[in-house]
Design a protein around this motif. Structure first.
Motif, PDB file in Angstrom:
ATOM      1  N   UNK A 104       2.934  -8.973 -20.812  1.00 21.50           N
ATOM      2  CA  UNK A 104       2.647  -9.625 -19.533  1.00 21.50           C
ATOM      3  C   UNK A 104       1.616 -10.719 -19.774  1.00 21.50           C
ATOM      4  N   UNK A 105       2.037 -11.982 -19.606  1.00 21.27           N
ATOM      5  CA  UNK A 105       1.169 -13.132 -19.837  1.00 21.27           C
ATOM      6  C   UNK A 105       0.123 -13.266 -18.722  1.00 21.27           C
ATOM      7  N   UNK A 106      -0.928 -14.057 -18.958  1.00 28.33           N
ATOM      8  CA  UNK A 106      -1.962 -14.232 -17.919  1.00 28.33           C
ATOM      9  C   UNK A 106      -1.427 -14.743 -16.594  1.00 28.33           C
ATOM     10  N   UNK A 107      -0.315 -15.501 -16.621  1.00 29.31           N
ATOM     11  CA  UNK A 107       0.266 -16.008 -15.371  1.00 29.31           C
ATOM     12  C   UNK A 107       1.240 -15.031 -14.722  1.00 29.31           C
ATOM     13  N   UNK A 108       1.369 -13.818 -15.299  1.00 28.07           N
ATOM     14  CA  UNK A 108       2.240 -12.800 -14.726  1.00 28.07           C
ATOM     15  C   UNK A 108       3.650 -12.804 -15.289  1.00 28.07           C
ATOM     16  N   UNK A 109       4.013 -13.848 -16.043  1.00 26.72           N
ATOM     17  CA  UNK A 109       5.343 -13.893 -16.654  1.00 26.72           C
ATOM     18  C   UNK A 109       5.465 -12.781 -17.683  1.00 26.72           C
ATOM     19  N   UNK A 110       6.673 -12.185 -17.781  1.00 24.97           N
ATOM     20  CA  UNK A 110       6.848 -11.097 -18.733  1.00 24.97           C
ATOM     21  C   UNK A 110       7.882 -11.459 -19.781  1.00 24.97           C
ATOM     22  N   UNK A 111       7.650 -10.962 -20.977  1.00 27.95           N
ATOM     23  CA  UNK A 111       8.523 -11.212 -22.119  1.00 27.95           C
ATOM     24  C   UNK A 111       8.847  -9.871 -22.762  1.00 27.95           C
ATOM     25  N   UNK A 112      10.127  -9.648 -23.042  1.00 29.47           N
ATOM     26  CA  UNK A 112      10.554  -8.355 -23.564  1.00 29.47           C
ATOM     27  C   UNK A 112      10.996  -8.447 -25.025  1.00 29.47           C
ATOM     28  N   UNK A 113      10.507  -7.507 -25.832  1.00 33.05           N
ATOM     29  CA  UNK A 113      11.058  -7.254 -27.150  1.00 33.05           C
ATOM     30  C   UNK A 113      11.729  -5.888 -27.055  1.00 33.05           C
ATOM     31  N   UNK A 114      13.032  -5.863 -26.990  1.00 38.82           N
ATOM     32  CA  UNK A 114      13.747  -4.643 -26.628  1.00 38.82           C
ATOM     33  C   UNK A 114      14.447  -4.000 -27.821  1.00 38.82           C
ATOM     34  N   UNK A 115      14.073  -2.753 -28.085  1.00 39.11           N
ATOM     35  CA  UNK A 115      14.773  -1.928 -29.068  1.00 39.11           C
ATOM     36  C   UNK A 115      15.701  -1.012 -28.288  1.00 39.11           C
ATOM     37  N   UNK A 116      16.998  -1.241 -28.394  1.00 39.73           N
ATOM     38  CA  UNK A 116      17.950  -0.515 -27.561  1.00 39.73           C
ATOM     39  C   UNK A 116      18.135   0.937 -27.977  1.00 39.73           C
ATOM     40  N   UNK A 117      18.073   1.217 -29.265  1.00 38.49           N
ATOM     41  CA  UNK A 117      18.218   2.589 -29.720  1.00 38.49           C
ATOM     42  C   UNK A 117      19.472   3.249 -29.172  1.00 38.49           C
ATOM     43  N   UNK A 162       7.401  -8.271 -14.008  1.00 36.94           N
ATOM     44  CA  UNK A 162       8.388  -7.292 -14.468  1.00 36.94           C
ATOM     45  C   UNK A 162       9.070  -6.631 -13.267  1.00 36.94           C
ATOM     46  N   UNK A 163      10.387  -6.666 -13.255  1.00 36.75           N
ATOM     47  CA  UNK A 163      11.141  -5.989 -12.203  1.00 36.75           C
ATOM     48  C   UNK A 163      11.295  -6.771 -10.916  1.00 36.75           C
ATOM     49  N   UNK A 164      10.760  -8.003 -10.853  1.00 36.09           N
ATOM     50  CA  UNK A 164      10.852  -8.759  -9.596  1.00 36.09           C
ATOM     51  C   UNK A 164      12.308  -9.003  -9.196  1.00 36.09           C
ATOM     52  N   UNK A 165      13.112  -9.453 -10.156  1.00 38.30           N
ATOM     53  CA  UNK A 165      14.526  -9.683  -9.861  1.00 38.30           C
ATOM     54  C   UNK A 165      15.284  -8.397  -9.609  1.00 38.30           C
ATOM     55  N   UNK A 166      14.931  -7.345 -10.355  1.00 40.32           N
ATOM     56  CA  UNK A 166      15.593  -6.048 -10.177  1.00 40.32           C
ATOM     57  C   UNK A 166      15.305  -5.486  -8.787  1.00 40.32           C
ATOM     58  N   UNK A 167      14.079  -5.634  -8.336  1.00 41.86           N
ATOM     59  CA  UNK A 167      13.718  -5.115  -7.025  1.00 41.86           C
ATOM     60  C   UNK A 167      14.298  -5.966  -5.901  1.00 41.86           C
ATOM     61  N   UNK A 168      14.449  -7.273  -6.152  1.00 38.70           N
ATOM     62  CA  UNK A 168      15.151  -8.085  -5.153  1.00 38.70           C
ATOM     63  C   UNK A 168      16.574  -7.567  -4.995  1.00 38.70           C
ATOM     64  N   UNK A 169      17.247  -7.324  -6.130  1.00 38.20           N
ATOM     65  CA  UNK A 169      18.614  -6.791  -6.080  1.00 38.20           C
ATOM     66  C   UNK A 169      18.640  -5.443  -5.368  1.00 38.20           C
ATOM     67  N   UNK A 170      17.625  -4.605  -5.633  1.00 42.36           N
ATOM     68  CA  UNK A 170      17.558  -3.294  -4.985  1.00 42.36           C
ATOM     69  C   UNK A 170      17.488  -3.438  -3.471  1.00 42.36           C
ATOM     70  N   UNK A 171      16.615  -4.310  -3.003  1.00 39.84           N
ATOM     71  CA  UNK A 171      16.474  -4.497  -1.567  1.00 39.84           C
ATOM     72  C   UNK A 171      17.714  -5.098  -0.937  1.00 39.84           C
ATOM     73  N   UNK A 172      18.288  -6.084  -1.609  1.00 37.90           N
ATOM     74  CA  UNK A 172      19.480  -6.746  -1.080  1.00 37.90           C
ATOM     75  C   UNK A 172      20.651  -5.772  -0.991  1.00 37.90           C
TER      76      UNK A 172
END
Length: 328
Positions: A119-132, A269-279
Motif C-alpha cells: 500500500x503506497x503513501x497515496x493509498x494505491x495498492x500493488x500486488x505480488x501474487x503467489x497463486x499456489x 485494496x478492494x475498492x473495485x471489488x466492493x463497488x461490484x459487491x454493492x452494485x
C-alpha cells in the motif's frame, strides 16, 4: 432475493503500508498492478515483510466481492481451491462465518495462495501474487451442481489465463440458467490476453465491470467512449473512474454515479471489488441502476478508509441502514 456465486482465486492478503515506492522498483512490481510471482519471488517478499508490520485478511477479487455481498445479506456461494494449511482454513472460515456456501477444493501438493499487497503513501495498492493451490483449479473439477440454484456467476478477470477452466465454468453456468458477470481485474491482464477477453465479451458475458485503465486497455478509448463499446457487447457495462465516480449503461439507459468523498484514502485494496459487491447486491434486490451504483460507491468509500478489506460490524450495520434510505 436472487443468489450469486463467485469463482475466483482463493487468496489470503498479507498487507504492508509503504513509506515510499522504492521497494516496488526493487521487486519489479509496476505500481497499481497485479503481478504473478513464483515461490522464489514470494520468499523474497516474505524476507522484506519479516521486517515490517503486516495485516492479514481474506482476499482475491471475487472473494472480496462475495464477502461484501454476504455482509449486506445476499445469498452467496464461492468456488475456489486452497491448500490444506492455515491460510486455507482461514479463507474457508471467513466464508462460512458469513453464511457463504464454500465450494472449496483441496490441493494435496501446493500451499494456499497469498497476495502480498503493498500500500503506497497515496493509498494505491500493488500486488505480488503467489497463486499456489488457487492456480490448480481445473475445468474437469467443475460440476453443474456447483452452479444450480444461483442467478448470477461473478468471475474475476485474474482467472482468464486458464481459458479451458473459464469456458467450462461459463458453459455450466449458462446451462444452469445463470447470468455471467466479469470483472476485468487489472489492466495488464487485459493487455496480455486481449483476444480471449474479446471472445468472452462478445459471446458469453452479461455484465462487465472495468476501471478506466482496464477499459482503456480493452478499447483504446477514454471512459465515455469505452463505455459505448463495452455496452455494445453485453447487457450492462460499468466503467469505474475512481474519484470521478462511475458510468453505467444498460441498453439506452445511462447513469453517471458520483463517487462519495472521503477525507483520507488509507488503502484502495478492494475498492473495485466492493463497488461490484454493492452494485450486484442491488441487482439481486431488483433496485434501479442508479441505486445499485450508489450502494457500490458507498461500499467503496468505506473500504478505502481502512487497511485491507475488513470492515467492522458497526460499519456494516451503518451501511445496511443507509441503503434502506437511498432513493430508488
Amino acid at each position: 432475493m436472487d443468489k450469486i456465486i463467485g469463482l475466483g482465486n482463493a487468496l489470503v492478503d498479507v498487507l504492508v503500508t509503504l513509506e515510499n515506492d522504492e521497494i516496488l522498483t526493487e521487486m519489479q512490481l509496476p505500481k497499481g498492478s497485479m503481478t504473478l510471482i513464483d515461490e522464489a519471488g514470494l520468499l523474497k517478499i516474505n524476507e522484506y515483510f519479516s521486517r515490517m508490520k503486516t495485516h492479514l485478511s481474506t482476499g482475491g477479487s471475487a472473494g472480496n466481492a462475495i464477502r461484501g455481498m454476504a455482509h449486506l445479506g445476499a445469498a452467496t456461494g464461492f468456488i475456489g481451491k486452497v491448500g490444506n494449511d492455515f491460510y486455507g482454513d482461514f479463507f474457508r472460515n471467513s466464508l462460512l462465518e458469513r453464511g457463504t456456501e464454500a465450494n472449496l477444493l483441496l490441493s494435496s501438493f501446493l500451499p494456499s495462495g497469498v497476495a502480498s499487497t503493498f500500500v503506497s503513501p497515496d493509498g494505491e495498492r500493488t500486488f505480488g501474487t503467489y497463486l499456489g493451490a488457487a492456480s490448480t483449479l481445473r475445468a474437469e473439477e467443475l460440476t453443474l451442481d456447483m452452479f444450480k440454484g444461483y442467478t448470477y456467476l461473478f468471475i474475476e478477470g485474474y482467472l482468464v489465463q486458464d481459458h479451458d477452466m473459464i469456458l467450462r465454468a461459463i458453459e455450466l453456468a449458462k446451462e444452469a440458467g445463470l447470468q455471467v458477470c466479469l470483472d476485468m481485474a487489472s489492466y495488464n491482464i487485459v493487455e496480455d490476453d486481449h483476444v480471449f477477453f474479446s471472445l468472452l465479451m462478445n459471446k458469453y458475458v452479461d455484465i462487465v465491470f472495468a476501471n478506466e485503465e482496464e477499459a482503456r486497455a480493452f478499447t483504446g478509448k477514454e471512459p465515455e467512449e469505452a463505455l459505448d463499446i463495452i455496452a455494445g457487447m453485453c447487457s450492462i457495462a460499468i466503467v469505474k473512474m475512481g474519484g470521478r465516480g462511475s458510468l453505467i449503461r444498460k441498453g439506452t439507459e445511462e447513469v453517471h454515479a458520483p463517487a462519495e468523498s472521503v477525507d483520507r484514502v488509507v488503502d484502495t485494496t478492494g475498492a473495485g471489488d466492493y463497488f461490484a459487491a454493492g452494485f450486484l447486491y442491488g441487482l439481486t434486490c431488483g433496485y434501479s441502476l442508479e441505486k445499485c451504483a450508489k450502494i457500490g460507491s458507498m461500499l467503496s468509500k468505506n473500504v478505502i478508509q481502512v487497511l485491507g478489506t475488513e470492515l467492522s460490524a458497526a460499519q456494516w450495520e451503518k451501511i445496511r441502514e443507509e441503503i434502506l434510505i437511498i432513493n430508488d
